[in-house]
Design a protein around this motif. Structure first.
Motif, PDB file in Angstrom:
ATOM      1  N   TYR A 179      -0.725   9.123  -4.583  1.00 25.87           N
ATOM      2  CA  TYR A 179       0.740   9.139  -4.661  1.00 25.87           C
ATOM      3  C   TYR A 179       1.369   9.093  -3.267  1.00 25.87           C
ATOM      4  O   TYR A 179       2.319   8.339  -3.011  1.00 25.87           O
ATOM      5  N   ALA A 180       0.829   9.902  -2.354  1.00 25.74           N
ATOM      6  CA  ALA A 180       1.363   9.932  -0.993  1.00 25.74           C
ATOM      7  C   ALA A 180       1.144   8.597  -0.289  1.00 25.74           C
ATOM      8  O   ALA A 180       2.040   8.072   0.376  1.00 25.74           O
ATOM      9  N   LEU A 181      -0.057   8.032  -0.440  1.00 23.57           N
ATOM     10  CA  LEU A 181      -0.364   6.750   0.198  1.00 23.57           C
ATOM     11  C   LEU A 181       0.513   5.633  -0.353  1.00 23.57           C
ATOM     12  O   LEU A 181       0.934   4.732   0.379  1.00 23.57           O
ATOM     13  N   TYR A 182       0.798   5.684  -1.645  1.00 25.75           N
ATOM     14  CA  TYR A 182       1.595   4.646  -2.302  1.00 25.75           C
ATOM     15  C   TYR A 182       2.995   4.556  -1.699  1.00 25.75           C
ATOM     16  O   TYR A 182       3.586   3.479  -1.622  1.00 25.75           O
ATOM     17  N   ASN A 183       3.535   5.701  -1.277  1.00 22.11           N
ATOM     18  CA  ASN A 183       4.892   5.743  -0.734  1.00 22.11           C
ATOM     19  C   ASN A 183       4.940   5.535   0.769  1.00 22.11           C
ATOM     20  O   ASN A 183       5.994   5.698   1.384  1.00 22.11           O
ATOM     21  N   SER A 184       3.804   5.186   1.373  1.00 20.92           N
ATOM     22  CA  SER A 184       3.772   4.875   2.796  1.00 20.92           C
ATOM     23  C   SER A 184       4.305   3.469   3.014  1.00 20.92           C
ATOM     24  O   SER A 184       4.290   2.626   2.129  1.00 20.92           O
ATOM     25  N   LYS A 185       4.781   3.201   4.240  1.00 18.93           N
ATOM     26  CA  LYS A 185       5.250   1.856   4.573  1.00 18.93           C
ATOM     27  C   LYS A 185       4.107   0.940   5.000  1.00 18.93           C
ATOM     28  O   LYS A 185       4.276  -0.275   5.096  1.00 18.93           O
ATOM     29  N   GLU A 186       2.941   1.523   5.263  1.00 19.79           N
ATOM     30  CA  GLU A 186       1.822   0.728   5.756  1.00 19.79           C
ATOM     31  C   GLU A 186       1.106   0.044   4.601  1.00 19.79           C
ATOM     32  O   GLU A 186       0.749   0.683   3.613  1.00 19.79           O
ATOM     33  N   ILE A 187       0.885  -1.257   4.733  1.00 17.27           N
ATOM     34  CA  ILE A 187       0.244  -2.015   3.663  1.00 17.27           C
ATOM     35  C   ILE A 187      -1.173  -1.522   3.406  1.00 17.27           C
ATOM     36  O   ILE A 187      -1.629  -1.467   2.261  1.00 17.27           O
ATOM     37  N   GLU A 188      -1.887  -1.104   4.471  1.00 16.71           N
ATOM     38  CA  GLU A 188      -3.257  -0.619   4.279  1.00 16.71           C
ATOM     39  C   GLU A 188      -3.267   0.662   3.448  1.00 16.71           C
ATOM     40  O   GLU A 188      -4.137   0.854   2.593  1.00 16.71           O
ATOM     41  N   GLN A 213      -0.993   1.525   1.205  1.00 18.19           N
ATOM     42  CA  GLN A 213      -0.659   1.172  -0.167  1.00 18.19           C
ATOM     43  C   GLN A 213      -1.858   0.539  -0.883  1.00 18.19           C
ATOM     44  O   GLN A 213      -2.091   0.796  -2.068  1.00 18.19           O
ATOM     45  N   GLU A 214      -2.610  -0.267  -0.163  1.00 19.13           N
ATOM     46  CA  GLU A 214      -3.815  -0.853  -0.759  1.00 19.13           C
ATOM     47  C   GLU A 214      -4.847   0.228  -1.061  1.00 19.13           C
ATOM     48  O   GLU A 214      -5.526   0.180  -2.096  1.00 19.13           O
ATOM     49  N   GLU A 215      -4.973   1.215  -0.160  1.00 20.55           N
ATOM     50  CA  GLU A 215      -5.894   2.332  -0.401  1.00 20.55           C
ATOM     51  C   GLU A 215      -5.449   3.126  -1.620  1.00 20.55           C
ATOM     52  O   GLU A 215      -6.275   3.572  -2.432  1.00 20.55           O
ATOM     53  N   SER A 216      -4.133   3.288  -1.769  1.00 18.72           N
ATOM     54  CA  SER A 216      -3.586   3.982  -2.930  1.00 18.72           C
ATOM     55  C   SER A 216      -3.978   3.270  -4.224  1.00 18.72           C
ATOM     56  O   SER A 216      -4.435   3.906  -5.186  1.00 18.72           O
ATOM     57  N   MET A 217      -3.803   1.955  -4.245  1.00 20.63           N
ATOM     58  CA  MET A 217      -4.125   1.199  -5.467  1.00 20.63           C
ATOM     59  C   MET A 217      -5.622   1.238  -5.771  1.00 20.63           C
ATOM     60  O   MET A 217      -6.026   1.257  -6.934  1.00 20.63           O
ATOM     61  N   LEU A 223       0.670  -1.826  -9.993  1.00 22.77           N
ATOM     62  CA  LEU A 223       0.315  -3.229 -10.227  1.00 22.77           C
ATOM     63  C   LEU A 223       1.559  -4.068 -10.478  1.00 22.77           C
ATOM     64  O   LEU A 223       1.658  -5.203  -9.999  1.00 22.77           O
ATOM     65  N   LEU A 224       2.505  -3.511 -11.221  1.00 20.27           N
ATOM     66  CA  LEU A 224       3.739  -4.253 -11.510  1.00 20.27           C
ATOM     67  C   LEU A 224       4.529  -4.511 -10.225  1.00 20.27           C
ATOM     68  O   LEU A 224       5.052  -5.603 -10.013  1.00 20.27           O
ATOM     69  N   ASN A 225       4.597  -3.524  -9.345  1.00 16.13           N
ATOM     70  CA  ASN A 225       5.363  -3.684  -8.106  1.00 16.13           C
ATOM     71  C   ASN A 225       4.720  -4.674  -7.144  1.00 16.13           C
ATOM     72  O   ASN A 225       5.415  -5.345  -6.378  1.00 16.13           O
ATOM     73  N   PHE A 226       3.377  -4.766  -7.165  1.00  9.73           N
ATOM     74  CA  PHE A 226       2.680  -5.640  -6.223  1.00  9.73           C
ATOM     75  C   PHE A 226       2.255  -6.972  -6.843  1.00  9.73           C
ATOM     76  O   PHE A 226       1.679  -7.817  -6.158  1.00  9.73           O
ATOM     77  N   SER A 285       1.179 -12.887  -9.622  1.00 13.84           N
ATOM     78  CA  SER A 285       0.791 -13.907 -10.590  1.00 13.84           C
ATOM     79  C   SER A 285       1.067 -13.418 -12.007  1.00 13.84           C
ATOM     80  O   SER A 285       1.207 -12.209 -12.249  1.00 13.84           O
ATOM     81  N   ASP A 286       1.134 -14.357 -12.955  1.00 15.41           N
ATOM     82  CA  ASP A 286       1.358 -13.991 -14.357  1.00 15.41           C
ATOM     83  C   ASP A 286       0.253 -13.084 -14.872  1.00 15.41           C
ATOM     84  O   ASP A 286       0.518 -12.155 -15.650  1.00 15.41           O
ATOM     85  N   ALA A 287      -0.984 -13.337 -14.441  1.00 14.81           N
ATOM     86  CA  ALA A 287      -2.116 -12.520 -14.900  1.00 14.81           C
ATOM     87  C   ALA A 287      -1.972 -11.073 -14.428  1.00 14.81           C
ATOM     88  O   ALA A 287      -2.253 -10.122 -15.181  1.00 14.81           O
ATOM     89  N   GLU A 288      -1.505 -10.880 -13.187  1.00 14.11           N
ATOM     90  CA  GLU A 288      -1.315  -9.526 -12.657  1.00 14.11           C
ATOM     91  C   GLU A 288      -0.174  -8.810 -13.377  1.00 14.11           C
ATOM     92  O   GLU A 288      -0.269  -7.611 -13.681  1.00 14.11           O
ATOM     93  N   TYR A 289       0.898  -9.531 -13.661  1.00 12.85           N
ATOM     94  CA  TYR A 289       1.999  -8.936 -14.421  1.00 12.85           C
ATOM     95  C   TYR A 289       1.525  -8.513 -15.815  1.00 12.85           C
ATOM     96  O   TYR A 289       1.881  -7.439 -16.312  1.00 12.85           O
ATOM     97  N   GLU A 290       0.734  -9.375 -16.458  1.00  9.65           N
ATOM     98  CA  GLU A 290       0.239  -9.073 -17.804  1.00  9.65           C
ATOM     99  C   GLU A 290      -0.689  -7.862 -17.789  1.00  9.65           C
ATOM    100  O   GLU A 290      -0.631  -7.003 -18.679  1.00  9.65           O
ATOM    101  N   GLU A 291      -1.551  -7.774 -16.764  1.00 13.22           N
ATOM    102  CA  GLU A 291      -2.448  -6.620 -16.653  1.00 13.22           C
ATOM    103  C   GLU A 291      -1.641  -5.335 -16.497  1.00 13.22           C
ATOM    104  O   GLU A 291      -1.943  -4.308 -17.131  1.00 13.22           O
ATOM    105  N   ALA A 292      -0.603  -5.379 -15.657  1.00 15.62           N
ATOM    106  CA  ALA A 292       0.249  -4.200 -15.461  1.00 15.62           C
ATOM    107  C   ALA A 292       0.910  -3.783 -16.767  1.00 15.62           C
ATOM    108  O   ALA A 292       0.956  -2.591 -17.113  1.00 15.62           O
TER     109      ALA A 292
END
Length: 636
Positions: free
Chosen positions: A360-369, A371-375, A399-402, A405-412
């Protein structure tokens, strides 16, 4: 250019082709850094055939007889121009990441190992000057690990110590190795080449442009008359340099003072936290054995207490606060390693709880790395606990926020639906938290349906399809509203959730109405075109937004955008006009700030300096609604 042979010309053609390949491969990721850090300008150019031949000819005239086209290091070059010298370092931080092969936002790194060929740091200040960033950058590069595989002497040759030039020139030059495909070769081939990156502040840029115009572009002219003219104005150019350096230094002082005067803690955007920090803390502490070291208990307790403060908004979390929270949960996790597999009363492990909040904390960081670690953490937890509703919600939301592609939206969407199904069987969540979680999931499912319209080009979807998707979005959003409407608004995050849901409902209704226009790309309706919605319900939602508990919600342009269009559709033209004017002014100020305070009059200039798509769309919409509302008022 009598010293250029036919063979040289063929090589110059080859080098020109490589400059095009460099631009295609490297420009997108490098320009992305400029947008991320809101640099004043990002400039780039490739040397053409004449420029390449001219440089080779000039170098040979200067005594470098063996200089050839392959010796050029600037066949392609780019430059970051910042408002302040201190703005350069954050860009270099991300440049280092790119040179290490790391992804920055949507762009993969175009570089391979040992891409750094040379760094030259020129400064107009003493190295011990506290306003000088030269030594910081030099040390940062040496400690970056970019050249770990090279010897100490090779590293010293590549990363040179900062230097003071007689001219007072201040800039940072990177020479970068890169592999590109030369498509003009027959057959196409992969080749190694290099290019330059420059970084400087706006004052050095202004002086440098003047100097370049007067001196550099005239290097081929060696006449006595030219040299005499140079002597006349060179002393004035030097005086101008002193003045520019003073402006740069004074700007840095102004910025430092302004930063110190700002509040230490800034009001954060909606952080979307749905959890029970104190209850989860008790779960973890109960799972620990009686003889657990006190330092483990204190680290875990401190992390959860900070999380609780975020939830109650005793602290207003920004990026730095989330970084601190991430570090605290990381320290708690490392300290508790011997006990991570211990089961809590709710059946989850200590590892689960600490990883969940760290993500949760990593997700709200501004750093892309981060956020990727969070996911990655959410994916791991979702795989391990597929029936855990909180994990599924957070993972699906991410997943929805990032998604791109249509496949990623559908998975979310599928994961969020899965979370909703599992929530009914979740007994460890109290009723109020369960209602909040159901509201959040339905809100994001509504957003997903709207994305099915918003991410399509208008010619790729029919009005009937668009309205069908928006109707589904309204249904999900209404369900979210129902889950929260009977809950007490006793927590700041509940206020935010409720206000966001109301705003979403209002905007979905407007967007549904827009798709009934003869031309759906228009923002305002044609004369006589009225919505078919329940006006009394829409008005009640508006009244809720303006209630004392939620009235602070309309303090930003995105929130006002939904209210503006709603007032317009309810024929409340004065309110519509007021909000349109506020948004126009706020976004105009933002554009001018992005351009270093430059004043704009033309709307196209303002839109050009708005960095994000929502900013551009809201500005355009505010202009149109302002004009439309004025016309409606004139008719009255």
């Amino acid at each position: 250019m009598q010293n250029i042979t036919e063979k040289d010309k063929l090589l110059c053609y080859e080098i020109e082709s490589r400059s095009k390949a460099i631009e295609k491969k490297c420009q997108p990721s490098l320009e992305e850094l400029s947008r991320k850090h809101k640099a004043y300008a990002f400039k780039y150019r490739k040397k053409g055939l004449i420029g390449i031949c001219s440089k080779v000819s000039r170098k040979r005239k200067e005594g470098k007889k063996n200089y050839g086209p392959h010796n050029l290091t600037d066949i392609w070059a780019c430059r970051y121009v910042t408002l302040f010298q201190s703005d350069i370092e954050p860009i270099i931080d991300d440049l280092i990441k790119l040179l290490k092969g790391k992804k920055i936002y949507k762009h993969d790194s175009p570089f391979q190992e040992n891409a750094l060929r040379e760094v030259i740091i020129c400064t107009n200040r003493p190295l011990e000057d506290p306003l000088s960033n030269a030594m910081n950058i030099y040390e940062k590069l040496n400690e970056s690990g970019l050249l770990e595989s090279l010897s100490s002497d090779e590293r010293k040759r590549i990363i040179r110590k900062p230097e003071n030039r007689e001219s007072g020139y201040s800039s940072i030059h990177f020479t970068i190795n890169v592999s590109v495909t030369d498509n003009d070769a027959s057959p196409p081939k992969d080749v190694k080449t290099c290019f330059e990156i420059q970084l400087r502040d706006i004052f050095e840029e202004a002086w440098g442009e003047i100097q370049h115009k007067l001196i550099y572009s005239g290097k081929d002219d060696t006449s006595i008359k030219k040299n005499k003219k140079k002597q006349w104005w060179e002393q004035h150019l030097n005086a101008l340099k002193t003045f520019a350096d003073g402006c740069s230094q004074h700007a840095s002082i102004i910025k430092d003072n302004a930063v110190q005067l700002e509040d230490a803690v800034m009001k954060s955007p909606f952080t979307d936290q749905i959890s029970q920090p104190q209850a989860n803390l008790q779960e973890v502490l109960t799972a620990l054995p009686p003889n657990a070291p006190k330092n483990i208990i204190s680290k875990i307790t401190a992390a959860y207490h900070l999380l609780e403060q975020f939830k109650k908004e005793l602290l207003s979390p920004g990026a730095e606060q989330f970084d601190a929270l991430s570090n605290m949960f990381s320290e708690a996790y490392n300290a508790a390693r011997p006990f991570l597999d211990c089961k809590c009363p709710n059946g989850k492990s200590i590892s689960y709880h600490l990883k969940l909040e760290s993500a949760y904390a990593l997700y709200n960081s501004k750093e892309i790395e981060a956020q990727e670690e969070s996911m990655a953490l959410y994916a791991e937890l979702y795989t391990t606990f597929p029936k855990d509703a909180v994990t599924a919600y957070r993972y699906g939301r991410g997943l929805l926020n990032f998604a791109v592609s249509d496949a990623e939206y559908e998975e979310a969407e599928n994961i969020l639906k899965h979370a909703l199904e599992n929530l009914n069987d979740e007994d460890s969540i109290i009723k109020e938290e369960k209602s909040a979680l159901k509201a959040a999931i339905n809100q994001y499912l509504a957003l997903r349906q709207w994305y099915k319209v918003d991410t399509k080009h208008n010619d790729a979807i029919t009005a009937e399809e668009a309205i069908s998707y928006i109707d589904q979005a309204i249904a999900y959003a209404d369900t979210a509203f129902d889950y929260l409407s009977d809950q007490p608004l006793d927590q700041p995050y509940t206020h935010q959730r409720f206000a966001h849901i109301i705003s979403d409902i209002l905007y979905y209704h407007y967007d549904r109405f827009r798709w009934s226009f003869p031309n759906p790309t228009a923002y305002t309706p044609p004369d006589g075109h009225k919505p078919t919605w329940d006006s009394s319900r829409i008005q009640k939602l508006l009244d809720l937004i303006y209630s004392p508990e939620l009235s602070h919600f309309a303090s930003d342009y995105l929130s006002r955008d939904s209210l503006m269009v709603t007032h317009g559709m309810l024929d409340q033209y004065e309110h519509c006009l007021q909000l349109a004017e506020k948004n126009t002014k706020e976004l105009q100020n933002l554009a001018q700030a992005n351009a270093g305070g430059k004043q704009f009059k033309a709307p196209w200039e303002i839109k050009k300096h708005l960095m994000e798509k929502p900013e551009k769309v809201c500005y355009d919409k505010a202009l149109r609604f302002g004009e439309w509302a004025s016309q409606q008022l004139d008719r009255k």
